[in-house]
Motif scaffolding. Structure first.
Motif, PDB file in Angstrom:
ATOM      1  N   ILE A  70     -53.357  18.000  28.457  1.00 14.03           N
ATOM      2  CA  ILE A  70     -52.832  17.205  27.336  1.00 14.03           C
ATOM      3  C   ILE A  70     -51.359  17.518  27.122  1.00 14.03           C
ATOM      4  N   SER A  71     -50.995  18.776  27.198  1.00 18.79           N
ATOM      5  CA  SER A  71     -49.598  19.181  27.026  1.00 18.79           C
ATOM      6  C   SER A  71     -48.705  18.539  28.088  1.00 18.79           C
ATOM      7  N   GLU A  72     -49.175  18.530  29.341  1.00  8.76           N
ATOM      8  CA  GLU A  72     -48.409  17.888  30.410  1.00  8.76           C
ATOM      9  C   GLU A  72     -48.225  16.397  30.144  1.00  8.76           C
ATOM     10  N   LYS A  73     -49.282  15.731  29.698  1.00 10.79           N
ATOM     11  CA  LYS A  73     -49.201  14.298  29.429  1.00 10.79           C
ATOM     12  C   LYS A  73     -48.273  14.012  28.258  1.00 10.79           C
ATOM     13  N   ILE A  74     -48.321  14.846  27.238  1.00  8.64           N
ATOM     14  CA  ILE A  74     -47.414  14.672  26.096  1.00  8.64           C
ATOM     15  C   ILE A  74     -45.970  14.827  26.549  1.00  8.64           C
ATOM     16  N   GLU A  75     -45.721  15.790  27.417  1.00  7.80           N
ATOM     17  CA  GLU A  75     -44.367  16.002  27.931  1.00  7.80           C
ATOM     18  C   GLU A  75     -43.873  14.779  28.708  1.00  7.80           C
ATOM     19  N   VAL A  77     -44.908  11.635  28.375  1.00  5.87           N
ATOM     20  CA  VAL A  77     -44.697  10.543  27.422  1.00  5.87           C
ATOM     21  C   VAL A  77     -43.398  10.777  26.651  1.00  5.87           C
ATOM     22  N   SER A  78     -43.162  12.010  26.257  1.00  7.27           N
ATOM     23  CA  SER A  78     -41.931  12.348  25.530  1.00  7.27           C
ATOM     24  C   SER A  78     -40.696  12.049  26.382  1.00  7.27           C
ATOM     25  N   GLN A  79     -40.756  12.409  27.659  1.00  5.66           N
ATOM     26  CA  GLN A  79     -39.628  12.136  28.557  1.00  5.66           C
ATOM     27  C   GLN A  79     -39.417  10.633  28.721  1.00  5.66           C
ATOM     28  N   ALA A  80     -40.505   9.885  28.853  1.00  8.34           N
ATOM     29  CA  ALA A  80     -40.393   8.433  29.000  1.00  8.34           C
ATOM     30  C   ALA A  80     -39.789   7.810  27.749  1.00  8.34           C
ATOM     31  N   ILE A  81     -40.180   8.279  26.587  1.00  6.45           N
ATOM     32  CA  ILE A  81     -39.627   7.756  25.332  1.00  6.45           C
ATOM     33  C   ILE A  81     -38.144   8.089  25.237  1.00  6.45           C
ATOM     34  N   CYS A  82     -37.785   9.315  25.593  1.00  9.05           N
ATOM     35  CA  CYS A  82     -36.364   9.705  25.558  1.00  9.05           C
ATOM     36  C   CYS A  82     -35.531   8.850  26.507  1.00  9.05           C
ATOM     37  N   THR A  83     -36.071   8.564  27.692  1.00  7.34           N
ATOM     38  CA  THR A  83     -35.376   7.712  28.657  1.00  7.34           C
ATOM     39  C   THR A  83     -35.160   6.323  28.071  1.00  7.34           C
ATOM     40  N   GLN A  84     -36.186   5.755  27.441  1.00  5.25           N
ATOM     41  CA  GLN A  84     -36.064   4.427  26.834  1.00  5.25           C
ATOM     42  C   GLN A  84     -35.032   4.425  25.699  1.00  5.25           C
ATOM     43  N   PHE A  85     -35.025   5.480  24.882  1.00  2.00           N
ATOM     44  CA  PHE A  85     -34.031   5.560  23.813  1.00  2.00           C
ATOM     45  C   PHE A  85     -32.623   5.696  24.373  1.00  2.00           C
ATOM     46  N   ASP A  86     -32.479   6.451  25.467  1.00  4.65           N
ATOM     47  CA  ASP A  86     -31.159   6.572  26.104  1.00  4.65           C
ATOM     48  C   ASP A  86     -30.679   5.210  26.608  1.00  4.65           C
TER      49      ASP A  86
END
Length: 107
Positions: A70-75, A77-86
């Motif tokens: 779960i921690s890996e998947k959250i990481e 998803v977090s990276q994908a969201i950060c990329t989209q915000f960038d």
């Protein structure tokens, strides 16, 4: 109960001599060649405690593996969201500066 009696009874149940020997030795806590009712009960309780402990360890291991996954998947998803915000931030900066036509923002 003597060792020979235990061995004879368990052998009729299909348990090998070496397994009977190990079982008897683990129950005969005072090493006098017999297994008393108390030794038998104590041995059974000890095996039950060990089985419960092993079950707890197996469940704990499963929980740790699940938490790690779960921690890996959250990481990710977090990276994908950060990329989209960038990307969104870059597009907004370009619009503010008037550099090129970015077009409508899509997902």
């Amino acid at each position: 109960v003597s060792h020979e009696e235990v061995q004879a009874r368990l052998k009729t149940g299909g348990i090998a001599d070496t397994e009977v020997e190990d079982l008897f030795n683990s129950l005969d806590s005072d090493h006098n060649g017999t297994v008393s009712v108390q030794e038998f009960c104590d041995g059974c309780l000890l095996w039950k405690e060990q089985a419960n402990y092993q079950s707890i360890l197996m469940m704990q291991n499963s929980v740790w593996k699940a938490a790690f996954t779960i921690s890996e998947k959250i990481e990710k998803v977090s990276q994908a969201i950060c990329t989209q915000f960038d990307l969104l931030d870059q597009a907004l900066d370009q619009r503010r500066r008037g550099i090129g036509d970015v077009g409508p923002i899509r997902d």
